[in-house]
Design an enzyme around this catalytic site. Sequence first.
Site, PDB file in Angstrom:
ATOM      1  N   CYS A 416      45.601  23.373   1.297  1.00 58.27           N
ATOM      2  CA  CYS A 416      45.124  24.655   0.585  1.00 58.27           C
ATOM      3  C   CYS A 416      44.755  25.717   1.361  1.00 58.27           C
ATOM      4  O   CYS A 416      44.649  26.975   0.982  1.00 58.27           O
ATOM      5  CB  CYS A 416      43.574  24.170  -0.022  1.00 58.27           C
ATOM      6  N   ASP A 449      39.538  27.187 -14.290  1.00 52.34           N
ATOM      7  CA  ASP A 449      40.317  26.140 -13.388  1.00 52.34           C
ATOM      8  C   ASP A 449      41.735  25.867 -13.883  1.00 52.34           C
ATOM      9  O   ASP A 449      42.668  25.536 -12.921  1.00 52.34           O
ATOM     10  CB  ASP A 449      39.511  24.842 -13.481  1.00 52.34           C
ATOM     11  N   GLY A 539      48.661  30.701 -12.102  1.00 49.72           N
ATOM     12  CA  GLY A 539      49.835  30.576 -11.078  1.00 49.72           C
ATOM     13  C   GLY A 539      48.986  29.918  -9.593  1.00 49.72           C
ATOM     14  O   GLY A 539      47.625  29.561  -9.653  1.00 49.72           O
ATOM     15  N   ASP A 627      71.625  25.805 -21.187  1.00 50.01           N
ATOM     16  CA  ASP A 627      71.941  26.994 -20.306  1.00 50.01           C
ATOM     17  C   ASP A 627      72.547  26.631 -18.946  1.00 50.01           C
ATOM     18  O   ASP A 627      72.152  25.557 -18.620  1.00 50.01           O
ATOM     19  CB  ASP A 627      70.383  27.756 -19.604  1.00 50.01           C
TER      20      ASP A 627
END
Length: 752
Positions: A416, A449, A539, A627
């Site tokens: 983190c 969150d 994100g 695709d």
Amino acid sequence: MQSDTPVVKDIVLVGGGHAHVSVLRMFGMKPLPGVRLTMITRDIHTPYSGMLPGFVAGLYDCDDVHIDLGPLARFAGARLYHGEVDGLDLEQRLVHVPGRPPVHYDLLSINTGSRPRTIDVPGALEHALPVKPIDRWLQDWEALQGRVLASRGEFRLLVVGGGAGGVELALSTQHRLQSLLRERGGDPARLHYELLTDGAEILPTHNAGVRKRFTRVLRERGIEVRLNSKVVAVQARGVEVERDGFRPADAVLWVTYAAAPQWPGQSGLAVDEDGFIRVDRELRSVSHPQVFAAGDVASLPDARPKSGVFAVRQGPVLTQNLRRAAEGRPLKSYRPQKNFLGLISTGDAYAVASRGNWSWEGRLLWTWKDWIDRRFMQRFSELPEMAQAQGPELGAVADSAAIQELSTLAMRCGGCGAKVGSTVLSRVINRLPPQRREDVLIGLDAPDDAAAFEVPQGKVMVQSVDYFRAFIDDPYTFGRIAANHALGDIFAMGAEAQSALAIATVPYGREQIVEQTLSDVLSGALDTLAPTGAVLAGGHSSEGAELAFGLTVNGLIDKAALLRKGGMQPGDVLILTKPIGTGTLFAADMRGKAKGRWVDAAIRSMLVSSQQAAVCLYRYGATACTDVTGFGLLGHLVEMTRASGTDAELDLAAVPLLDGAAETVAAGILSSLQPQNLRLRRAVRNQEAVANHPLYPLLYDPQTAGGLLASVPAASAAACLEALQDVGYVHAVVIGRVVDRGESAEPILVNL
Ligand SMILES: Cc1cc2nc3c(=O)[nH]c(=O)nc-3n(C[C@H](O)[C@H](O)[C@H](O)COP(=O)(O)OP(=O)(O)OC[C@H]3O[C@@H](n4cnc5c(N)ncnc54)[C@H](O)[C@@H]3O)c2cc1C
């Protein structure tokens, strides 16, 4: 890509002019650790003025006379942004380029040239053919040749401008047009040329001997010279000359005095009375010490004619001064040459030499000029081996604050702790446009969150995730492409894009640079998401060795309307909406072996959204769709046949290719993913018969943001293709058909 050294200073080069190509080459030979170069240019292939008349005369082809800034920028480790600068924020040190976020600089250098002045003559802009900007001139010149050949009877051409450019252009266009007419059995004598100048003589910056020689050549070639003839207006069928009235013309070529762009002065840079950027002897702006200028756009204390010769000579001094300014060292003065050798061509492989009061002429001089020009161009096309990446010594580029900031980088945490700092992140997010949608219950505007989405009754949510390393050194464009790539999955399923979560890894560096990179990559993603109706809902970002970015994208669709890979019906045709070849082209680009225009076109193709294509395919009854991405065209087709329980035939010659892809594959340059994709050759029934075809490897070429591959009932194929073309998929084409599952274990037959 730039070296691993953290970026401490940004040098931005605006314009790929004659001085900046030297800057790129010299920085490539000797990089300055800690300095990041970015070139912003409106032309990826920049013309070399000395050879333009030879090109017009048909003595050179287009590539001979253009410097390809793609490989050159790659050699220099510079980022290459394709765009036309239209303003500066000198306070914030930002360069404005329409269609992308502003580009920050610590040092700025401008080498954008000049254009013939059209602004002060009514009608010139609409009706005359100015010799610059070059891309417009090349189109105009092509069209003019067509018009002359298609015409009957007299064709009158007026060339306005009596300097070296005007004289050369008159002679070289005449030579070419007469040759073309002769080749087609036409009569060259039906071309009538006049050269108009407001001066009392032609070639005013050259000596009397040169003027005499050209006066004779022009007379011999039947080009009438009209001195003291100031053109005051241009109309569709001719020009208005002061005190002399109307002169009819079928085409007017415009090669008059150089005009400055308006944006430098409007941005607040000190400019001279004509709008050219005032610089001192060190090529530094007299008003803004972080800004340099060279070539036609610069106005030096010791004025010289606007000529490429001076821009070329300024290149090495400018390079030194940019390096010195970055390191805080004293600058060098540029001393313009008093006399220079001018070799002016007459369009028919003959030239006149001019230096001071001396002049000469002959074919040998043309041969000499040709040799000099080709040797000059070779310096930019045959680049030395790439310099080894430098270690992280930052020398004098980093000041004490930068060194202190960077010294903490070595001890950056993983896990983190590798996240981009919260202040940087919140500053970036606060600058993004609001991201709201009714069915996004919790998103970026009210962060929590996790994000929360509503799926309306009867609909299902389709989800896909993509993430990859940057393959171009332009975070904004990379962000746009990455988002487009991710959205391709949603559109292939027939769904409407709803939302996305982003994940970004940004290279370690100074806070300001990390922030700029993150901001650029997210802005790019948002500029792709917004037109589709999707919003960014959240994100995660972290710091790492190199830029990487991806998105989880969510789409909504009626359960019954889901379009899948399975579902192809025997008798359907296969439609592909975009050309292939991005894998090999970017592999070549990394080696400096791809032409700038190939890479530029590939980027433009990757930016084309598949949203409208999906709508068309669905409307015309597509039975299955996918695709085309990492597994290559063949890999994705195999997946479709497996899911559908059918076989398929692929017509290799029909597959649309990006420009340059055939060339880079022929040069043996393939993506590093190609060997894995090649394993699927087991699915090709006639592998042995087709394996040696030069284009065959392209079927395995991994695509980034590739097109849609769909099966469509044969009866609606023509209408579907027409609809696709109408909404801009100009390369959409039928590339094969679906057939019944046969006895053979291999589902694909490739037709040559
Ligand atoms: C017909 C003709 C023949 C000539 N022949 C000769 C000759 O033989 N010898 C000679 O010395 N001179 C010659 N000249 C003069 C010569 O063309 C110019 O002096 C020379 O090109 C100036 O060079 P430069 O480096 O300043 O800019 P340029 O060579 O004009 O380069 C400018 C670059 O900047 C880019 N650019 C422009 N605006 C922007 C923008 N806003 N944002 C981003 N990029 C931008 C352009 O795409 C281009 O790459 C000739 C001129 C003409 C018209």
